[in-house]
Scaffold this motif. Structure first.
Motif, PDB file in Angstrom:
ATOM      1  N   VAL A  30      -1.602  -8.356  -5.563  1.00 50.86           N
ATOM      2  CA  VAL A  30      -1.271  -8.251  -6.985  1.00 50.86           C
ATOM      3  C   VAL A  30      -1.354  -6.791  -7.420  1.00 50.86           C
ATOM      4  N   ASP A  31      -0.451  -6.392  -8.333  1.00 46.60           N
ATOM      5  CA  ASP A  31      -0.548  -5.083  -8.969  1.00 46.60           C
ATOM      6  C   ASP A  31      -1.695  -5.119  -9.975  1.00 46.60           C
ATOM      7  N   ALA A  32      -2.688  -4.264  -9.785  1.00 49.40           N
ATOM      8  CA  ALA A  32      -3.897  -4.314 -10.619  1.00 49.40           C
ATOM      9  C   ALA A  32      -3.623  -3.960 -12.068  1.00 49.40           C
ATOM     10  N   VAL A  33      -2.566  -3.202 -12.339  1.00 51.95           N
ATOM     11  CA  VAL A  33      -2.269  -2.768 -13.707  1.00 51.95           C
ATOM     12  C   VAL A  33      -1.374  -3.773 -14.429  1.00 51.95           C
ATOM     13  N   THR A  34      -0.273  -4.158 -13.804  1.00 53.96           N
ATOM     14  CA  THR A  34       0.699  -5.041 -14.469  1.00 53.96           C
ATOM     15  C   THR A  34       0.393  -6.525 -14.268  1.00 53.96           C
ATOM     16  N   GLU A  35      -0.501  -6.857 -13.340  1.00 50.99           N
ATOM     17  CA  GLU A  35      -0.825  -8.234 -12.957  1.00 50.99           C
ATOM     18  C   GLU A  35       0.363  -8.959 -12.306  1.00 50.99           C
ATOM     19  N   GLU A  36       1.351  -8.196 -11.845  1.00 50.83           N
ATOM     20  CA  GLU A  36       2.512  -8.755 -11.157  1.00 50.83           C
ATOM     21  C   GLU A  36       2.121  -9.140  -9.733  1.00 50.83           C
ATOM     22  N   ILE A  37       2.596 -10.299  -9.284  1.00 47.90           N
ATOM     23  CA  ILE A  37       2.396 -10.703  -7.895  1.00 47.90           C
ATOM     24  C   ILE A  37       3.381  -9.923  -7.036  1.00 47.90           C
ATOM     25  N   LEU A  38       2.863  -9.177  -6.080  1.00 50.79           N
ATOM     26  CA  LEU A  38       3.716  -8.370  -5.219  1.00 50.79           C
ATOM     27  C   LEU A  38       4.084  -9.079  -3.930  1.00 50.79           C
ATOM     28  N   GLY A  39       3.203  -9.937  -3.450  1.00 51.28           N
ATOM     29  CA  GLY A  39       3.502 -10.619  -2.203  1.00 51.28           C
ATOM     30  C   GLY A  39       2.430 -11.613  -1.825  1.00 51.28           C
ATOM     31  N   VAL A  79      -7.493 -18.691  -4.947  1.00 55.91           N
ATOM     32  CA  VAL A  79      -7.384 -17.399  -4.264  1.00 55.91           C
ATOM     33  C   VAL A  79      -6.939 -16.314  -5.234  1.00 55.91           C
ATOM     34  N   PHE A  80      -6.108 -16.670  -6.205  1.00 54.79           N
ATOM     35  CA  PHE A  80      -5.722 -15.693  -7.231  1.00 54.79           C
ATOM     36  C   PHE A  80      -6.872 -15.438  -8.216  1.00 54.79           C
ATOM     37  N   GLY A  81      -7.746 -16.399  -8.356  1.00 50.42           N
ATOM     38  CA  GLY A  81      -8.867 -16.236  -9.285  1.00 50.42           C
ATOM     39  C   GLY A  81     -10.016 -15.445  -8.709  1.00 50.42           C
ATOM     40  N   ASP A  82      -9.904 -15.044  -7.456  1.00 46.30           N
ATOM     41  CA  ASP A  82     -11.007 -14.315  -6.802  1.00 46.30           C
ATOM     42  C   ASP A  82     -10.454 -13.069  -6.118  1.00 46.30           C
ATOM     43  N   LEU A  83      -9.711 -12.260  -6.890  1.00 50.78           N
ATOM     44  CA  LEU A  83      -9.120 -11.041  -6.353  1.00 50.78           C
ATOM     45  C   LEU A  83     -10.146  -9.910  -6.320  1.00 50.78           C
ATOM     46  N   SER A  84      -9.974  -9.013  -5.378  1.00 48.93           N
ATOM     47  CA  SER A  84     -10.840  -7.839  -5.268  1.00 48.93           C
ATOM     48  C   SER A  84      -9.984  -6.596  -5.131  1.00 48.93           C
ATOM     49  N   PRO A  85     -10.434  -5.454  -5.635  1.00 48.87           N
ATOM     50  CA  PRO A  85      -9.665  -4.213  -5.484  1.00 48.87           C
ATOM     51  C   PRO A  85      -9.502  -3.858  -4.009  1.00 48.87           C
ATOM     52  N   ALA A  86      -8.291  -3.431  -3.660  1.00 52.62           N
ATOM     53  CA  ALA A  86      -8.035  -3.008  -2.283  1.00 52.62           C
ATOM     54  C   ALA A  86      -8.811  -1.732  -1.997  1.00 52.62           C
ATOM     55  N   THR A  87      -9.397  -1.652  -0.845  1.00 54.32           N
ATOM     56  CA  THR A  87     -10.187  -0.462  -0.488  1.00 54.32           C
ATOM     57  C   THR A  87      -9.387   0.453   0.436  1.00 54.32           C
ATOM     58  N   ARG A 102       0.829  -1.217   0.000  1.00 55.59           N
ATOM     59  CA  ARG A 102       0.000   0.000   0.000  1.00 55.59           C
ATOM     60  C   ARG A 102       0.859   1.260   0.000  1.00 55.59           C
ATOM     61  N   LYS A 103       2.050   1.179   0.593  1.00 52.79           N
ATOM     62  CA  LYS A 103       2.911   2.359   0.686  1.00 52.79           C
ATOM     63  C   LYS A 103       3.508   2.763  -0.655  1.00 52.79           C
ATOM     64  N   ILE A 104       3.581   1.840  -1.623  1.00 51.23           N
ATOM     65  CA  ILE A 104       4.212   2.185  -2.906  1.00 51.23           C
ATOM     66  C   ILE A 104       3.242   2.883  -3.850  1.00 51.23           C
ATOM     67  N   GLY A 105       1.981   2.962  -3.462  1.00 48.83           N
ATOM     68  CA  GLY A 105       1.042   3.782  -4.206  1.00 48.83           C
ATOM     69  C   GLY A 105       0.442   3.166  -5.449  1.00 48.83           C
ATOM     70  N   ARG A 106       0.583   1.865  -5.644  1.00 46.09           N
ATOM     71  CA  ARG A 106      -0.025   1.216  -6.810  1.00 46.09           C
ATOM     72  C   ARG A 106      -1.463   0.803  -6.511  1.00 46.09           C
ATOM     73  N   LYS A 107      -2.230   0.600  -7.570  1.00 47.70           N
ATOM     74  CA  LYS A 107      -3.557   0.016  -7.416  1.00 47.70           C
ATOM     75  C   LYS A 107      -3.378  -1.473  -7.161  1.00 47.70           C
ATOM     76  N   LEU A 108      -4.041  -1.960  -6.130  1.00 46.33           N
ATOM     77  CA  LEU A 108      -3.819  -3.342  -5.695  1.00 46.33           C
ATOM     78  C   LEU A 108      -5.067  -4.189  -5.844  1.00 46.33           C
ATOM     79  N   LEU A 109      -4.827  -5.464  -6.090  1.00 46.90           N
ATOM     80  CA  LEU A 109      -5.849  -6.496  -6.000  1.00 46.90           C
ATOM     81  C   LEU A 109      -5.428  -7.432  -4.877  1.00 46.90           C
ATOM     82  N   ILE A 110      -6.375  -7.794  -4.021  1.00 47.51           N
ATOM     83  CA  ILE A 110      -6.053  -8.649  -2.878  1.00 47.51           C
ATOM     84  C   ILE A 110      -7.030  -9.817  -2.836  1.00 47.51           C
ATOM     85  N   GLY A 111      -6.488 -10.994  -2.573  1.00 49.29           N
ATOM     86  CA  GLY A 111      -7.312 -12.186  -2.430  1.00 49.29           C
ATOM     87  C   GLY A 111      -7.019 -12.875  -1.113  1.00 49.29           C
ATOM     88  N   THR A 112      -8.054 -13.354  -0.442  1.00 51.48           N
ATOM     89  CA  THR A 112      -7.872 -14.078   0.817  1.00 51.48           C
ATOM     90  C   THR A 112      -8.766 -15.310   0.850  1.00 51.48           C
TER      91      THR A 112
END
Length: 458
Positions: free
Chosen positions: A396-405, A450-458, A363-373
Motif C-alpha cells: 500500500v502507498d502510505a500517503v495515498t492509501e492506494e493499493i499498489l499490489g 492483512v490490510f488491517g495490520d500493515l507495517s512501514p516497509a523497512t 520499492r523502485k518508484i520511491g514511495r513510502k510503503l506499507l506492507i502486510g503479510t
C-alpha cells in the motif's frame, strides 16, 4: 476470387471471435481467417487443456494424501492415457464450440488457410484475395526455441507438442523455471515422472519477489522435484537413456539425463509470415506488432490484439484487447490499454494470484510503503482443507492509501486476489477492504485482516 468486407479478422483466438460477434451485430460484413485450430492457444495448447491436466494431477495428489483426511485406499496408480483423453475432450469440445459459433454467425465468412498481406487492404488466403476497410490481427504466438548447442540434434517437447504425448516420461527435464515450465513440472511429478527443472537464472520465476520465488521452490522440492539454478550454459546431446542436458551450475552434477525434455523458455509472436511489411505495419526487434493505447498499429486501419502485440501474454489480456477495441469503435466509450492493472495467476498447487506491482517494483518508484503479510497457516479455510502452504502479501502507498499490489500464494489464491483487484480498479483506498465483512470460512476473509495490520516497509 476477390471479395470485399467491412472488416477482416486474422486469427480465431480469444479476441477474434468475440470481435466478429460484435461487428456482425451492428451489420458489418466480416471475414475471419484461421489457418489451423479454432480457439487459439488458450483452447488448444494453453489454459483449457493444461488446467484439465492440473486438475487430474491435483485429484491424484489428494488421493495419495487420503489417510490425512480419514480415507483408506490402496496404492494410487495413474492411467496416463485416461488423463490425456480427459484433456482431449475438454479442448475438442471448446474448439468445436468456437468453430460452430463462427461458421453459423450471420454476416461472417470463415476462411481456412494462411493469410498474407498483399497490400495494406488486401489479404490473400489460398486462391482467395480479400480486401477490407479495417483489419484486426489476432495471430497469437508460439513457443520460442532457444539456440542451445545440440538442441536440433535431440527430440524435445514444447507446450504444444506435449499435449500430444502418448507416454508418461520416466524423467522429464524441464528447461525454464517460469510459469509454463513449473506447471508442467508439478503435474508430471504428480503423474509419477521424475522431474528436474533447469533454470538459467539464480531463482525461479524471476519477475516475482524473492520470497514468492523461494516459497514456490520449497513447495516443488517438497514434492521431489529437483531444481537446478544458475545454469549458464545449457547444451544437449543424445544419450542411450534419452537426452543428456549439460548444465554449468555452481553446484550439482554437470549433466542431467532425462527420457524427455520440455523447452519452456518463452514465446514468440506469429508475425514473421504475415507480410506485415506490405501493410505498413511496424514490429519491434522481437517481432511484436507495435500498437498505441487503443491497439492501433502504424497503419491506422489495422489493429493488433492478443499475444502478437506484446502488451499481454494471457487469455484475459487478449479478451480485454477485444473489449478495448469494441468499446472505442462501436460504443463511443474510450478505453485504453494503460487503464488495466497487471493481473495473472501461476497454476502450480497451491496457485499464486497476482495483482498490480510486486514489492520489488513498488520499492523502485520511491514511495513510502506499507506492507502486510500473513501465512496461510493463519487462514481457517486453508487449515480445514489441510492446504496451508504459502502466504498473502499486500503493498500500500502510505500517503495515498492506494493499493499498489498483492500476491496470494495459497489455496484459492487465484480467486481471492480478485477482491483486491476490484478495489484497485475502483480506485478506492485499502480501508475499503478493512471495513468489509467477508464470509467465513473462506480464504478471502483474511484479506481485511492483512490490510488491517500493515507495517512501514523497512
Amino acid at each position: 476470387m476477390s471479395r470485399h468486407f467491412d472488416a477482416i479478422i486474422i486469427g480465431a483466438g480469444q479476441a477474434g471471435p468475440s470481435l466478429a460477434g460484435r461487428l456482425t451485430q451492428v451489420g458489418k460484413s466480416v471475414a475471419l481467417i484461421e489457418r489451423k485450430l479454432f480457439g487459439g492457444t488458450c483452447v488448444n495448447t494453453g489454459c483449457m487443456p493444461t488446467k484439465a491436466m492440473v486438475a487430474s494431477a491435483y485429484a491424484i495428489h489428494t488421493a495419495r494424501r487420503g489417510d490425512e483426511y480419514g480415507m483408506t485406499t490402496g496404492p494410487v496408480s495413474v492411467d496416463f492415457a485416461r488423463v490425456m483423453a480427459r484433456k482431449e475432450k475438454v479442448r475438442l469440445d471448446a474448439r468445436k464450440g468456437v468453430e460452430t459459433w463462427l461458421k453459423g454467425m450471420t454476416n461472417c465468412t470463415v476462411f481456412e488457410g494462411h493469410a498474407r498481406f498483399e497490400s495494406p487492404t488486401e489479404i490473400r488466403v489460398g486462391d482467395d484475395l480479400i480486401s477490407g476497410e479495417q483489419v484486426f490481427l489476432n495471430v497469437g504466438g508460439r513457443a520460442a526455441i532457444p539456440d542451445f548447442p545440440g538442441v536440433n540434434d535431440v527430440p524435445f517437447l514444447t507446450n504444444s507438442s506435449i499435449m500430444e504425448l502418448g507416454h508418461l516420461p520416466r524423467h522429464l527435464v524441464v528447461i525454464g523455471g517460469s510459469y509454463v515450465g513449473l506447471e508442467f513440472a508439478q503435474m508430471f511429478r504428480r503423474f509419477g515422472s521424475e522431474v528436474t527443472v533447469i533454470e538459467k537464472g539464480h531463482r525461479l520465476i524471476a519477475r516475482e519477489d524473492p520470497d514468492v520465488s523461494d516459497a514456490i521452490r520449497a513447495i516443488l522440492e517438497n514434492e521431489g522435484i529437483r531444481i537446478r539454478l544458475g545454469a549458464e550454459c545449457i547444451r544437449f546431446a543424445r544419450h542411450k537413456d534419452g537426452v543428456a542436458a549439460g548444465v554449468d551450475c555452481t553446484s550439482g552434477a554437470p549433466e542431467v539425463i532425462g527420457s524427455d525434455v520440455l523447452l519452456a523458455t518463452g514465446r514468440r509472436p506469429n508475425t514473421d509470415d504475415l507480410g506485415v511489411d506490405k501493410a505498413g505495419v511496424k514490429t519491434d526487434g522481437r517481432g511484436y506488432i507495435e500498437v498505441d493505447d487503443f491497439l492501433r498499429t502504424s497503419a491506422p486501419h489495422i489493429f493488433a490484439l492478443g499475444d502478437c502485440n506484446g502488451r499481454g501474454a494471457f487469455t484475459h489480456t487478449s479478451y480485454n484487447d477485444f473489449e478495448i477495441v469494441a468499446a472505442n469503435l462501436l460504443d463511443n466509450d474510450p478505453r485504453r490499454v494503460s487503464d488495466r492493472i497487471q493481473a495473472y495467476a501461476l497454476y502450480v498447487d497451491p496457485p499464486l494470484g497476482r495483482a498490480g506491482m510486486t514489492e520489488t517494483e513498488a520499492r523502485k518508484i520511491g514511495r513510502k510503503l506499507l506492507i502486510g503479510t500473513r501465512p496461510m497457516t493463519r487462514v481457517g479455510r486453508a487449515v480445514e482443507k489441510g492446504e496451508t502452504q504459502g502466504f498473502m502479501k499486500v503493498i500500500v502507498d502510505a500517503v495515498t492509501e492506494e493499493i499498489l499490489g498483492a500476491s496470494i500464494l495459497g489455496t484459492g489464491g487465484d480467486e481471492a486476489i480478485q477482491s483486491i483487484l476490484d478495489v484497485m480498479y475502483a480506485k478506492r483506498p485499502y480501508t475499503t477492504i478493512t471495513r468489509a465483512m467477508h464470509i467465513h470460512p473462506t480464504v478471502s476473509e483474511l484479506i481485511p485482516t492483512v490490510f488491517g495490520d500493515l507495517s512501514p516497509a523497512t
